[in-house]
Write a protein that holds these residues in place. Structure first.
Motif, PDB file in Angstrom:
ATOM      1  N   ASP A 138      33.307  55.463  33.624  1.00  0.00           N
ATOM      2  CA  ASP A 138      33.883  54.189  33.178  1.00  0.00           C
ATOM      3  C   ASP A 138      34.215  53.398  34.455  1.00  0.00           C
ATOM      4  OD1 ASP A 138      35.164  52.194  31.803  1.00  0.00           O
ATOM      5  OD2 ASP A 138      36.911  53.403  31.232  1.00  0.00           O
ATOM      6  N   PRO A 139      33.479  52.301  34.746  1.00  0.00           N
ATOM      7  CA  PRO A 139      33.699  51.618  36.029  1.00  0.00           C
ATOM      8  C   PRO A 139      35.171  51.221  36.219  1.00  0.00           C
ATOM      9  CG  PRO A 139      31.874  50.614  34.801  1.00  0.00           C
ATOM     10  CD  PRO A 139      32.507  51.623  33.893  1.00  0.00           C
ATOM     11  N   ALA A 140      35.716  51.493  37.413  1.00  0.00           N
ATOM     12  CA  ALA A 140      37.135  51.218  37.670  1.00  0.00           C
ATOM     13  C   ALA A 140      37.461  49.752  37.418  1.00  0.00           C
ATOM     14  CB  ALA A 140      37.476  51.611  39.108  1.00  0.00           C
ATOM     15  N   CYS A 141      36.562  48.865  37.846  1.00  0.00           N
ATOM     16  CA  CYS A 141      36.807  47.427  37.678  1.00  0.00           C
ATOM     17  C   CYS A 141      36.929  47.074  36.190  1.00  0.00           C
ATOM     18  CB  CYS A 141      35.652  46.667  38.352  1.00  0.00           C
ATOM     19  SG  CYS A 141      35.797  44.891  38.276  1.00  0.00           S
ATOM     20  N   ALA A 142      36.114  47.711  35.350  1.00  0.00           N
ATOM     21  CA  ALA A 142      36.176  47.451  33.902  1.00  0.00           C
ATOM     22  C   ALA A 142      37.509  47.926  33.335  1.00  0.00           C
ATOM     23  CB  ALA A 142      35.018  48.151  33.191  1.00  0.00           C
ATOM     24  N   GLN A 143      38.021  49.042  33.849  1.00  0.00           N
ATOM     25  CA  GLN A 143      39.313  49.547  33.368  1.00  0.00           C
ATOM     26  C   GLN A 143      40.425  48.536  33.670  1.00  0.00           C
ATOM     27  OE1 GLN A 143      40.053  53.734  34.560  1.00  0.00           O
ATOM     28  NE2 GLN A 143      37.904  53.843  35.140  1.00  0.00           N
ATOM     29  N   LEU A 144      40.352  47.914  34.851  1.00  0.00           N
ATOM     30  CA  LEU A 144      41.367  46.918  35.227  1.00  0.00           C
ATOM     31  C   LEU A 144      41.222  45.651  34.383  1.00  0.00           C
ATOM     32  CD1 LEU A 144      41.669  48.856  37.710  1.00  0.00           C
ATOM     33  CD2 LEU A 144      42.078  46.820  39.074  1.00  0.00           C
ATOM     34  N   ILE A 145      39.973  45.269  34.131  1.00  0.00           N
ATOM     35  CA  ILE A 145      39.754  44.053  33.333  1.00  0.00           C
ATOM     36  C   ILE A 145      40.318  44.255  31.915  1.00  0.00           C
ATOM     37  CG2 ILE A 145      37.962  42.601  32.258  1.00  0.00           C
ATOM     38  CD1 ILE A 145      36.313  42.932  34.855  1.00  0.00           C
ATOM     39  N   ARG A 146      40.136  45.460  31.359  1.00  0.00           N
ATOM     40  CA  ARG A 146      40.684  45.719  30.019  1.00  0.00           C
ATOM     41  C   ARG A 146      42.210  45.610  30.035  1.00  0.00           C
ATOM     42  NH1 ARG A 146      36.750  49.956  29.910  1.00  0.00           N
ATOM     43  NH2 ARG A 146      38.339  51.572  30.073  1.00  0.00           N
ATOM     44  N   ALA A 147      42.839  46.087  31.112  1.00  0.00           N
ATOM     45  CA  ALA A 147      44.307  45.996  31.215  1.00  0.00           C
ATOM     46  C   ALA A 147      44.736  44.539  31.334  1.00  0.00           C
ATOM     47  CB  ALA A 147      44.812  46.808  32.403  1.00  0.00           C
ATOM     48  N   TYR A 148      43.920  43.741  32.045  1.00  0.00           N
ATOM     49  CA  TYR A 148      44.241  42.305  32.149  1.00  0.00           C
ATOM     50  C   TYR A 148      44.164  41.669  30.754  1.00  0.00           C
ATOM     51  CZ  TYR A 148      43.923  37.355  32.832  1.00  0.00           C
ATOM     52  OH  TYR A 148      44.153  36.006  32.714  1.00  0.00           O
ATOM     53  N   GLU A 149      43.107  42.032  30.007  1.00  0.00           N
ATOM     54  CA  GLU A 149      42.943  41.442  28.668  1.00  0.00           C
ATOM     55  C   GLU A 149      44.081  41.866  27.740  1.00  0.00           C
ATOM     56  OE1 GLU A 149      38.973  42.778  27.869  1.00  0.00           O
ATOM     57  OE2 GLU A 149      38.056  41.065  28.919  1.00  0.00           O
ATOM     58  N   GLN A 150      44.575  43.097  27.922  1.00  0.00           N
ATOM     59  CA  GLN A 150      45.641  43.599  27.053  1.00  0.00           C
ATOM     60  C   GLN A 150      46.992  42.946  27.356  1.00  0.00           C
ATOM     61  OE1 GLN A 150      45.908  47.901  27.048  1.00  0.00           O
ATOM     62  NE2 GLN A 150      47.616  47.915  25.584  1.00  0.00           N
ATOM     63  N   PHE A 151      47.345  42.783  28.643  1.00  0.00           N
ATOM     64  CA  PHE A 151      48.701  42.330  28.988  1.00  0.00           C
ATOM     65  C   PHE A 151      48.760  40.918  29.576  1.00  0.00           C
ATOM     66  CE2 PHE A 151      48.831  46.993  29.174  1.00  0.00           C
ATOM     67  CZ  PHE A 151      49.893  47.242  28.323  1.00  0.00           C
ATOM     68  N   GLY A 152      47.606  40.364  29.986  1.00  0.00           N
ATOM     69  CA  GLY A 152      47.581  38.987  30.499  1.00  0.00           C
ATOM     70  C   GLY A 152      48.206  38.821  31.878  1.00  0.00           C
ATOM     71  N   LYS A 153      48.483  39.936  32.565  1.00  0.00           N
ATOM     72  CA  LYS A 153      49.091  39.851  33.898  1.00  0.00           C
ATOM     73  C   LYS A 153      48.111  40.363  34.943  1.00  0.00           C
ATOM     74  CE  LYS A 153      53.742  40.866  32.324  1.00  0.00           C
ATOM     75  NZ  LYS A 153      54.844  41.818  32.381  1.00  0.00           N
ATOM     76  N   SER A 154      48.330  39.994  36.198  1.00  0.00           N
ATOM     77  CA  SER A 154      47.511  40.534  37.282  1.00  0.00           C
ATOM     78  C   SER A 154      47.618  42.063  37.275  1.00  0.00           C
ATOM     79  CB  SER A 154      47.988  39.998  38.626  1.00  0.00           C
ATOM     80  OG  SER A 154      47.685  38.625  38.729  1.00  0.00           O
ATOM     81  N   VAL A 155      46.536  42.704  37.724  1.00  0.00           N
ATOM     82  CA  VAL A 155      46.434  44.167  37.599  1.00  0.00           C
ATOM     83  C   VAL A 155      46.099  44.777  38.961  1.00  0.00           C
ATOM     84  CG1 VAL A 155      45.261  46.045  36.372  1.00  0.00           C
ATOM     85  CG2 VAL A 155      45.437  43.791  35.292  1.00  0.00           C
ATOM     86  N   VAL A 156      46.670  45.926  39.254  1.00  0.00           N
ATOM     87  CA  VAL A 156      46.261  46.672  40.452  1.00  0.00           C
ATOM     88  C   VAL A 156      45.762  48.055  40.045  1.00  0.00           C
ATOM     89  CG1 VAL A 156      47.546  45.567  42.322  1.00  0.00           C
ATOM     90  CG2 VAL A 156      48.754  47.150  40.816  1.00  0.00           C
ATOM     91  N   GLY A 157      44.711  48.507  40.726  1.00  0.00           N
ATOM     92  CA  GLY A 157      44.227  49.877  40.548  1.00  0.00           C
ATOM     93  C   GLY A 157      45.113  50.765  41.404  1.00  0.00           C
TER      94      GLY A 157
END
Ligand code: UTP
Length: 291
Positions: A138-157
């Motif tokens: 599961d590409p790491a970048c995709a995991q972060l994008i999903r978290a952005y879509e879920q919470f609407g805030k900037s995301v850090v890996g």
């Protein structure tokens, strides 16, 4: 808003990998049969990114050449029946729309990201550090994008790092939210004393940022190492709006470190469809000789 743009900062001096990086960008160092930056571009594309800005500097023109077409080489490959090699080099030159800009002075990762302001415009965007290769299903970048879509805030890996190494990384104030997600409300780059350490969670290699980061970066003064640190700008976001941390799945290799490069080479070679088996046999022989 959908995240379709990514920035890959690749303008560092790579002083930890000298002499290899005197004239060869560390992002172009080979892992088995591809330069490191190709793994990173592929991760971005597999995460739904369509437009990528690579930040380079003097002497890094070969990164541009790598993602360009190569008519003489292509003709030769076709003429000599090397269709597979032809398909491969043509397909990755079409992976995404790839743009380049030069960071004219090496003033730090924050300064490099700030060079992407016009490219990004008013959209959220991903940042993939040019020397961090992450391999996983599961590409790491995709995991972060999903978290952005879920919470609407900037995301850090994020990943937990050994206590003895935290002074080389950032340290985050991170409270568990659910599964591998955290609420991040503060951070410090390269904590100098044990008291300055907020946790052993550190930002490793990926983030998704909202465009308000650019105004913050404009105001960010040089921090650790005299460089404009992206972490210092993200701290302002973490303290005001809060950020989401994703303890991503996948193995990260630090291509800015000699041991990291060796680990990437061995582990990725073992997974290679053609080379994996003969390489494993070779490695077993070598390891037996070490005992
Ligand atoms: P690093 O701090 O690991 O890169 O930055 P560096 O400066 O090359 O490292 P040393 O010299 O070995 O310590 C992380 C990422 O940010 C980019 C680097 O290319 C790397 O991908 N970077 C860093 C820039 O693009 N510009 C900078 O001014 C600094």
């Amino acid at each position: 808003m959908k995240v379709t743009k990514a920035v890959i900062p690749a303008a560092g001096l790579g002083t930890r990998v000298l002499p290899a990086t005197k004239s060869m960008p560390k992002e172009m160092l080979t892992i088995v049969d591809k330069p490191a930056i190709q793994y990173i571009v592929e991760e971005a594309v597999n995460s739904g990114i369509t437009d990528i800005l690579i930040i380079t500097n003097r002497g890094k023109g070969i990164i541009e050449d790598h993602f360009d077409r190569s008519p003489e080489l292509e003709e030769r490959l076709l003429a000599t029946g090397k269709k597979d090699a032809y398909d491969e080099i043509v397909s990755f030159s079409r992976l995404a729309n790839i743009f380049f800009i030069r960071q004219k002075e090496t003033k730090g990762l924050g300064h490099a990201v700030n060079c992407a302001r016009n490219f990004v415009g008013n959209e959220p965007f991903a940042v993939l550090y040019g020397d961090d290769v992450i391999i996983g299903d599961d590409p790491a970048c995709a995991q972060l994008i999903r978290a952005y879509e879920q919470f609407g805030k900037s995301v850090v890996g994020i990943k937990s790092v050994p206590a003895a190494d935290i002074h080389k990384y950032s340290s985050l104030k991170a409270e568990p939210l659910q599964d591998n997600l955290f609420s991040v409300t503060d951070m410090v780059e390269k904590p100098k004393t044990p008291e300055a350490v907020l946790s052993l969670y550190s930002i490793l290699g990926r983030c998704v940022l909202t465009p308000d980061i650019f105004d913050i970066l404009d105001e960010t003064l040089p921090g650790a190492g005299g460089e404009i640190q992206l972490t210092d700008a993200m701290r302002t976001l973490a303290r005001s709006t809060g950020m989401t941390g994703v303890d991503f799945t996948g193995k990260r290799y630090d291509m800015g470190d000699k041991l990291g490069i060796l680990q990437a080479t061995v582990e990725i070679a073992l997974k290679h469809p053609q080379l994996g088996e003969p390489f494993a046999a070779y490695l077993k022989e070598i390891v037996a000789g070490l005992a």
